[in-house]
Write a protein that holds these residues in place. Structure first.
Motif, PDB file in Angstrom:
ATOM      1  N   SER A 193       2.302  -5.958   6.056  1.00  0.00           N
ATOM      2  CA  SER A 193       2.758  -6.385   4.737  1.00  0.00           C
ATOM      3  C   SER A 193       3.648  -7.611   4.818  1.00  0.00           C
ATOM      4  N   VAL A 244       9.773  -7.955  -1.452  1.00  0.00           N
ATOM      5  CA  VAL A 244       8.430  -7.986  -1.999  1.00  0.00           C
ATOM      6  C   VAL A 244       8.132  -6.671  -2.703  1.00  0.00           C
ATOM      7  N   SER A 245       7.550  -6.770  -3.874  1.00  0.00           N
ATOM      8  CA  SER A 245       7.110  -5.586  -4.586  1.00  0.00           C
ATOM      9  C   SER A 245       5.620  -5.729  -4.817  1.00  0.00           C
ATOM     10  N   GLY A 246       4.921  -4.625  -4.766  1.00  0.00           N
ATOM     11  CA  GLY A 246       3.482  -4.684  -4.996  1.00  0.00           C
ATOM     12  C   GLY A 246       2.979  -3.264  -4.984  1.00  0.00           C
ATOM     13  N   ALA A 247       1.713  -3.077  -5.009  1.00  0.00           N
ATOM     14  CA  ALA A 247       1.177  -1.728  -4.913  1.00  0.00           C
ATOM     15  C   ALA A 247       1.802  -1.102  -3.668  1.00  0.00           C
ATOM     16  N   SER A 248       2.350   0.082  -3.840  1.00  0.00           N
ATOM     17  CA  SER A 248       3.116   0.731  -2.770  1.00  0.00           C
ATOM     18  C   SER A 248       2.376   0.689  -1.452  1.00  0.00           C
ATOM     19  N   TYR A 249       3.098   0.354  -0.396  1.00  0.00           N
ATOM     20  CA  TYR A 249       2.457   0.376   0.897  1.00  0.00           C
ATOM     21  C   TYR A 249       2.812   1.653   1.643  1.00  0.00           C
ATOM     22  N   THR A 250       1.929   2.057   2.513  1.00  0.00           N
ATOM     23  CA  THR A 250       2.173   3.214   3.354  1.00  0.00           C
ATOM     24  C   THR A 250       2.840   2.740   4.631  1.00  0.00           C
ATOM     25  N   GLY A 267       0.431   0.541   6.364  1.00  0.00           N
ATOM     26  CA  GLY A 267       0.213  -0.706   5.637  1.00  0.00           C
ATOM     27  C   GLY A 267       1.378  -1.657   5.783  1.00  0.00           C
ATOM     28  N   TYR A 268       2.571  -1.092   5.966  1.00  0.00           N
ATOM     29  CA  TYR A 268       3.768  -1.922   6.099  1.00  0.00           C
ATOM     30  C   TYR A 268       3.621  -2.925   7.239  1.00  0.00           C
TER      31      TYR A 268
END
Lengths: 155, 250
Positions: free
Chosen positions: A145, A132-138, A141-142
């Protein structure tokens, strides 16, 4: 890049995810039940990658649901373990059976992350993707995700 | 070697985010995964702007000369200079006049990690660093890798899927991390669209181009058409999706 290829990818990715789980409480159903494809045609490139068993038993176990438990994933916040209920090859429920509760911060993360997991595992299955790609997660946030759901399913 | 359907997974917390390693070749990849994990922590130790003892932090304080820095600093700054030229200055390793190659370090680290896995013989794998993905070979025999692009307005939803072999996908946006991208032309935070994705062969460049495309906004689509082998997708704040002419699933 072709739609046909995508459809095949979809089915197989779904299978790989499902078959990666160990059955913990099969409720009388063989683990092979989770190999039931949700949609589409397996084609010739199907899970030669998994085992032969799922194919053989696929048709006989349609109506029963199976509960499978993923291996606990160690995160920096503590172990996270997810249990899936699968019916007819589709994930119908996701429950986090183990998650960090040690600190107020853990509780805060969990109150957000755990409910999200259910929805996101379902989304991952429908989208049938590997990454999955998207606005970078921290790091925090992971936990909630889509990638996390995929990783846990793959363990 | 072709993908066999076997799967080795590893999840590593590093650089304030999470790296997912997914190998689809049969074999014991303990050593290969170990090498990648050590590599990622090395990159963090050298490049972190949060660690006061990193090479980058010491260079910022004037305590370390470029000449004496880790050779990887030289490599990354060369990539930064390259990306700065290609993006007409919209990407820079010196945002706000301060040394900060963060805009491509993660993509570069993941691409190098992917190269290390190939070096160990794992020809079919994916490495995801916080949403920036490098994919090698294929997901299963005869099946391309598929990467889902998450909707920045609803992170449980996959907006598009990009499929292929030997490619990279980088994303940029502000939903989770807030306004953190500096527009080199104004010196302030870029306003940008809700999200940007860039795909192409190299994650180092895709990462830099995604940052630049975010700063450029709608102009990014015509710009990236001039960059061979790369394509971009923009998600506007109202949810509208637009792609450059070479976007694969368009």
């Amino acid at each position: 890049m072709r739609r046909v290829a995508l459809a095949v990818v979809s089915t197989v990715a779904g299978l790989v995810v499902l078959l990666s789980f160990k059955t913990s409480s099969p409720a009388g159903t063989p683990p092979a039940a989770i190999g039931t494809p949700s949609a589409g045609n397996l084609g010739t490139s199907g899970p030669a990658e998994t085992s032969a068993a799922p194919r053989a038993k696929r048709s006989s176990v349609r109506a029963t649901s199976t509960t499978v438990t993923g291996t606990a994933a160690n995160t920096q916040f503590g172990p996270v373990q997810v249990q899936l209920t699968v019916r007819n090859g589709k994930i119908i429920k996701v429950v986090a059976v183990e998650y960090p509760t040690g600190s107020p911060q853990d509780m805060e993360i969990n109150s957000f992350a755990i409910p999200q997991l259910n929805q996101e595992a379902l989304a991952a299955q429908n989208a049938s993707i590997s990454m999955v790609s998207g606005a970078s997660y921290t790091s925090q946030g992971y936990l909630s995700s889509l990638q996390s759901a995929l990783d846990k399913a793959g363990l | 070697m072709t993908a066999t359907g076997a799967r080795t997974m590893h999840v590593e917390h590093c650089m304030g985010t999470v790296f997912s390693i997914d190998i689809r070749d049969a074999g014991d990849w303990t050593d290969a995964v170990g090498a990648v994990v050590r590599w990622l922590h090395h990159v963090d130790a050298v490049f972190s702007t949060y660690r006061p003892d990193s090479d980058i932090s010491r260079m910022r304080r004037g305590e370390l000369r470029l000449l004496d820095a880790d050779p990887d600093v030289h490599r990354v700054l060369a990539h930064c200079a390259d990306a700065q030229l290609t993006t007409g200055g919209r990407f820079t390793g010196m945002p706000g006049g301060r040394l900060d190659p963060t805009g491509l370090v993660k993509g570069w680290a993941v691409e190098q990690a992917s190269g290390k896995l190939c070096g160990h013989g794992a020809d079919n794998h994916a490495v995801n660093g916080g949403g920036d993905v490098q994919l090698a070979g294929e997901a299963a025999p005869g099946l391309p890798w598929a990467v889902g692009l998450v909707d920045p307005h609803d992170r449980s939803r996959v907006l598009r899927t990009v499929a292929g072999r030997n490619f990279a996908v980088a994303s940029s946006g502000t939903v989770e991390r807030g306004a953190h991208i500096i527009d080199p032309f104004t010196g302030g935070p870029a306003i940008g669209p809700a999200g940007v994705a860039v795909t192409g062969p190299s994650l180092t460049l895709a990462d830099a181009y995604a940052t630049a495309a975010f700063v450029m906004g709608a102009d990014a689509l015509t710009w990236i058409d001039s960059v061979p082998d790369y394509a971009a997708l923009l998600i506007a704040t109202d949810g509208t999706v637009r792609t450059s002419s070479r976007w694969p699933s368009g």
